[in-house]
Design an enzyme around this catalytic site. Structure first.
Site, mmCIF file in Angstrom:
data_model
loop_
_atom_site.group_PDB
_atom_site.id
_atom_site.type_symbol
_atom_site.label_atom_id
_atom_site.label_comp_id
_atom_site.label_asym_id
_atom_site.label_seq_id
_atom_site.Cartn_x
_atom_site.Cartn_y
_atom_site.Cartn_z
ATOM 1 N N GLU A 76 0.839 -1.202 0.000
ATOM 2 C CA GLU A 76 0.000 0.000 0.000
ATOM 3 C C GLU A 76 0.872 1.249 0.000
ATOM 4 O O GLU A 76 1.960 1.249 0.577
ATOM 5 C CB GLU A 76 -0.864 0.031 1.268
ATOM 6 C CG GLU A 76 -2.288 -0.399 1.087
ATOM 7 C CD GLU A 76 -3.129 0.563 0.249
ATOM 8 O OE1 GLU A 76 -2.582 1.321 -0.560
ATOM 9 O OE2 GLU A 76 -4.348 0.527 0.408
ATOM 10 N N ASP A 77 0.372 2.309 -0.620
ATOM 11 C CA ASP A 77 1.073 3.591 -0.498
ATOM 12 C C ASP A 77 0.764 4.229 0.854
ATOM 13 O O ASP A 77 1.652 4.761 1.515
ATOM 14 C CB ASP A 77 0.718 4.541 -1.653
ATOM 15 C CG ASP A 77 -0.788 4.696 -1.838
ATOM 16 O OD1 ASP A 77 -1.544 3.849 -1.344
ATOM 17 O OD2 ASP A 77 -1.208 5.683 -2.471
ATOM 18 N N PHE A 119 -3.049 15.925 3.880
ATOM 19 C CA PHE A 119 -3.287 15.271 2.595
ATOM 20 C C PHE A 119 -2.004 15.324 1.786
ATOM 21 O O PHE A 119 -1.417 16.394 1.627
ATOM 22 C CB PHE A 119 -4.429 15.944 1.833
ATOM 23 C CG PHE A 119 -4.891 15.114 0.676
ATOM 24 C CD1 PHE A 119 -5.822 14.106 0.861
ATOM 25 C CD2 PHE A 119 -4.360 15.305 -0.586
ATOM 26 C CE1 PHE A 119 -6.226 13.310 -0.198
ATOM 27 C CE2 PHE A 119 -4.759 14.520 -1.663
ATOM 28 C CZ PHE A 119 -5.691 13.514 -1.458
ATOM 29 N N ASP A 123 -4.859 4.753 5.839
ATOM 30 C CA ASP A 123 -5.536 5.933 6.382
ATOM 31 C C ASP A 123 -6.614 5.453 7.364
ATOM 32 O O ASP A 123 -6.336 5.217 8.535
ATOM 33 C CB ASP A 123 -6.137 6.680 5.187
ATOM 34 C CG ASP A 123 -6.405 8.127 5.484
ATOM 35 O OD1 ASP A 123 -6.097 8.573 6.591
ATOM 36 O OD2 ASP A 123 -6.935 8.823 4.605
ATOM 37 N N ARG A 140 0.664 12.020 -9.369
ATOM 38 C CA ARG A 140 1.292 10.748 -9.003
ATOM 39 C C ARG A 140 2.740 10.703 -9.473
ATOM 40 O O ARG A 140 3.556 9.967 -8.937
ATOM 41 C CB ARG A 140 0.526 9.574 -9.618
ATOM 42 C CG ARG A 140 -0.906 9.414 -9.130
ATOM 43 C CD ARG A 140 -1.474 8.075 -9.622
ATOM 44 N NE ARG A 140 -2.912 8.007 -9.561
ATOM 45 C CZ ARG A 140 -3.623 7.610 -8.506
ATOM 46 N NH1 ARG A 140 -2.993 7.272 -7.404
ATOM 47 N NH2 ARG A 140 -4.932 7.550 -8.544
HETATM 48 C C1 PRP Z 1 -5.926 5.431 -1.310
HETATM 49 C C2 PRP Z 1 -4.632 4.697 -1.009
HETATM 50 C C3 PRP Z 1 -5.106 3.478 -0.257
HETATM 51 C C4 PRP Z 1 -6.363 3.961 0.419
HETATM 52 C C5 PRP Z 1 -6.097 4.207 1.866
HETATM 53 O O1 PRP Z 1 -6.472 4.858 -2.454
HETATM 54 O O2 PRP Z 1 -3.966 4.358 -2.200
HETATM 55 O O3 PRP Z 1 -5.405 2.390 -1.105
HETATM 56 O O4 PRP Z 1 -6.754 5.184 -0.192
HETATM 57 O O5 PRP Z 1 -7.235 4.684 2.505
HETATM 58 P P1 PRP Z 1 -7.990 3.925 3.668
HETATM 59 O O6 PRP Z 1 -6.961 3.390 4.618
HETATM 60 O O7 PRP Z 1 -8.841 5.016 4.255
HETATM 61 O O8 PRP Z 1 -8.832 2.831 3.085
HETATM 62 P P2 PRP Z 1 -7.540 5.601 -3.346
HETATM 63 O O9 PRP Z 1 -8.898 5.071 -3.006
HETATM 64 O O10 PRP Z 1 -7.336 7.068 -3.268
HETATM 65 O O11 PRP Z 1 -7.232 5.072 -4.803
HETATM 66 P P3 PRP Z 1 -5.864 5.155 -5.607
HETATM 67 O O12 PRP Z 1 -4.890 4.230 -4.925
HETATM 68 O O13 PRP Z 1 -6.250 4.685 -6.957
HETATM 69 O O14 PRP Z 1 -5.381 6.582 -5.592
#
Ligand code: PRP
Length: 193
Positions: A118-119, A171, A122, A184
């Site tokens: 994961e990046d 953010f 949250d 990105r």
């Molecule tokens: C972001 C990020 C994680 C997730 C974390 O994805 O890449 O996958 O949110 O949030 P959480 O812990 O509240 O679930 P996003 O839905 O923005 O999609 P993306 O990776 O395509 O940018």
């Protein structure tokens, strides 16, 4: 042990009009990220040094792609790549509470060691939902590697096995992380709030 960021870098031009040349001091520079990712790669390689089959890296699209690409190249063990599409923030800077999962891993995972990449963690909802689905596929283990941990917005407890940085409730964009689909490609990570 993840690095904990306590100081907030100055922010200059928030929003989609962010000027790359005047974006201010990054929260995390590419150099610092690279150093941390190499270290995570070493730790992961040590953890899985004795497993029989290649490690299965499951990249959570899209945000984790840049981190995963660098992490993969910092490993000294064999690894296979799988991808899961997850989306919870279609626009803006906060969760809308909906999580869409698609393109789940197709290959058999029975008896395999799986690392979710994961990046950012949250609320924790995304990575936990994916981990639950993967566990139903009978793997030997499921662990989590996350570049960023933002615990301020956590809704579910998450055990991050390999964590890059613990960040404040800001953010962030760059190094795979987006704002409304943009930024990105930035090599550094910036705070927009
Ligand atoms: C972001 C990020 C994680 C997730 C974390 O994805 O890449 O996958 O949110 O949030 P959480 O812990 O509240 O679930 P996003 O839905 O923005 O999609 P993306 O990776 O395509 O940018």
């Amino acid at each position: 042990m993840a690095e904990v960021l306590t100081k907030q870098a100055p922010v200059e031009t928030p929003g989609p009009s962010l000027d790359r040349a005047s974006a201010g001091k990054p929260l995390l520079s590419s150099t610092r990220i690279a150093r941390r990712v190499r270290r995570l790669g070493r730790q992961i390689s040590e953890m899985y040094a004795d497993i029989e089959n290649p490690l299965v890296i499951v990249v959570i699209l899209k945000g984790a792609t840049v981190f995963a690409a660098d992490l993969l190249r910092s490993l000294s063990i064999p690894a296979e790549l799988e991808f899961v599409r997850a989306s919870s923030y279609p626009t803006g800077t906060s969760s809308n509470g909906h999580l869409k999962l698609a393109h789940m891993v197709e290959g058999p995972l029975v008896g395999r060691h799986v690392l979710l990449v994961e990046d950012i963690v949250d609320s924790g909802l995304t990575v936990n939902a994916i981990a639950r689905r993967i566990r139903r596929m009978g793997p030997a283990s499921v662990r989590i590697a996350a570049l960023l941990d933002r615990p301020a917005r956590r809704q579910e407890e998450v055990n991050i096995d390999f964590c890059g940085f613990v960040i404040p409730d800001r953010f962030v964009i760059g190094y795979g992380l987006d704002y409304a689909g943009l930024y990105r490609e930035l090599p550094h990570i910036y705070s927009l709030t």
